[in-house]
Design an enzyme around this catalytic site. Structure first.
Site, mmCIF file in Angstrom:
data_model
loop_
_atom_site.group_PDB
_atom_site.id
_atom_site.type_symbol
_atom_site.label_atom_id
_atom_site.label_comp_id
_atom_site.label_asym_id
_atom_site.label_seq_id
_atom_site.Cartn_x
_atom_site.Cartn_y
_atom_site.Cartn_z
ATOM 1 N N TYR A 297 33.575 67.358 24.499
ATOM 2 C CA TYR A 297 33.708 65.934 24.801
ATOM 3 C C TYR A 297 34.756 65.738 25.894
ATOM 4 C CZ TYR A 297 33.529 60.938 23.658
ATOM 5 O OH TYR A 297 33.339 59.576 23.683
ATOM 6 N N TYR A 341 28.448 58.664 30.542
ATOM 7 C CA TYR A 341 29.269 58.448 29.351
ATOM 8 C C TYR A 341 28.407 57.768 28.297
ATOM 9 C CZ TYR A 341 32.974 56.621 26.323
ATOM 10 O OH TYR A 341 33.772 56.322 25.242
#
Length: 388
Positions: A297, A341
């Site tokens: 991430y 994102y």
């Protein structure tokens, strides 16, 4: 106990479908429309129809309820539905909850989804909006009055400490930024498609919150991503090779907050990632050397380095050199820095592509892929593996 629970889950479920909308900056569509489009695409990819679905999982932050998405996508009765808290920390946990439902017999086919207009709608990077009184708001009250108003400013505190503790310069963050955009440049779905960057580009990008620069920060994206989870037995009869859920875990550290955990000990670490790492390694029997690629991430570059260290790929302070050396294929879709994102859900999809052999930056001989979710918050992680 948590490791035993995760171990009992391993190998009993698989991701069999992935689907996404286009990724952009102004979708012109509602978040519900994005969610429904991604769900339909994932089901088509899995070779399944809306009538096969009996479970749905999403984020507490998603604005489209499970029953509403079910109606929009033509899905009928549901026997399982769930939501996971803590923003991007929920990404891998949606698959964990889906796999638990499948393994326990609560559902047969579960769809996980996340959709938002994060650029044209609510922009997380614009700062903290007015909130109703809550316990979470009280925790933020220790940081907001001092000008720490955005996720970038919160992460900058940890980033500055990381550089100080290990005697490093911001160039180490640049290695993460360059790697992500290099992969994104070869990914037609990525915002940075056709646009690799250099360390000089990273160093010259405008300051955001010292020591972070613009190219240390993830995209702001409109879009949706969905995943389909079912039993491994059923998966073997479907069109694509299954991405087996080898291990799955959630984790929160002692004194955990949401990206403002400045009072819980060493700021330059991610204890919640360590909690997840111990469970994944313990329940799978695997070690860092067994991982063929990692999808970490990457809302901000420093936390990629800290994750590599928490998971044991390198010593504390050594992750910058580890990334620079290309020691592990990392975020082969371009990550949230370079592709889009989507609160980490597009990262799970990339792990599936790597195991299928269909990534834009395919790695040969992939058997195990580590995927992580949001950092600085209670989080989650997966090890997805090839079947057999």
């Amino acid at each position: 106990m948590s490791a035993r629970r995760s171990g009992a889950l391993g190998g009993r479920a698989a991701v069999v479908g992935i689907g996404a909308t286009d990724f952009g900056k102004d979708s012109g569509r509602s978040e519900l429309a994005l969610a429904a489009e991604a769900v339909r695409a994932a089901l088509a990819d899995a070779g399944l129809g809306p009538g096969d679905v009996d479970g749905m999982v999403t984020f507490t932050m998603d604005t489209s309820p499970e029953i509403t998405v079910a109606q929009a996508a033509g899905i009928g009765e549901l026997s399982f539905f769930s939501r996971v808290h803590y923003g991007g920390g929920a990404a891998c946990a949606t698959v964990l909850q889906a796999a638990l439902a499948v393994a326990s017999g609560l559902a047969e086919v579960v769809v996980c989804y996340r959709a938002f207009n994060e650029r044209s709608g609510r922009r997380f990077g614009a700062g903290v909006a007015r909130r109703e009184p809550s316990a979470e708001g009280v925790a933020l009250g220790w940081a907001l009055p001092f000008g720490l108003l955005t996720p970038a400013s919160w992460v900058a505190m940890a980033a500055r400490r990381y550089l100080h503790v290990h005697g490093l310069t911001p160039e180490v963050f640049g290695h993460v930024a360059v790697t992500a955009r290099r992969h994104a440049a070869r990914n037609p779905a990525a915002y940075f498609h056709g646009r690799p960057i250099t360390l000089a580009d990273h160093a010259a990008s405008r300051p955001i919150a010292e020591p972070l620069r613009l190219l240390d920060c993830c995209q702001e994206t409109d879009g949706g991503q969905a995943l389909v989870v079912t039993s491994l037995d059923r998966a073997r009869a479907l069109p694509h090779p299954p991405a087996v859920v080898v291990a799955a875990a959630q984790g929160a550290g002692r004194g955990q907050e949401q990206m403002t955990g400045f009072y819980r000990g060493e700021v330059a670490r991610l204890p919640e990632a360590g909690v997840v790492a111990r469970q994944l390694w313990g329940s799978s029997g695997l070690r860092p050397a067994d991982i063929d690629a990692a999808i970490l991430y990457d809302h901000f570059t420093p936390y990629v380095l800290m994750q590599l260290e928490e998971f044991g790929f390198c010593a504390p302070g050594g992750a910058g050199a580890f990334v620079a050396a290309g020691a592990l294929p990392l975020n082969t879709h371009g990550g949230q820095l370079g592709e889009a994102y989507l609160h980490g859900m597009n990262g799970v999809a990339e792990a599936v592509r790597l195991l299928r052999g269909s990534s834009s930056n395919q790695v040969a001989g992939v058997r195990h892929v580590l995927v992580t979710a949001g950092t600085g918050v209670p989080t989650s992680g997966l090890i997805l593996g090839a079947d057999g």
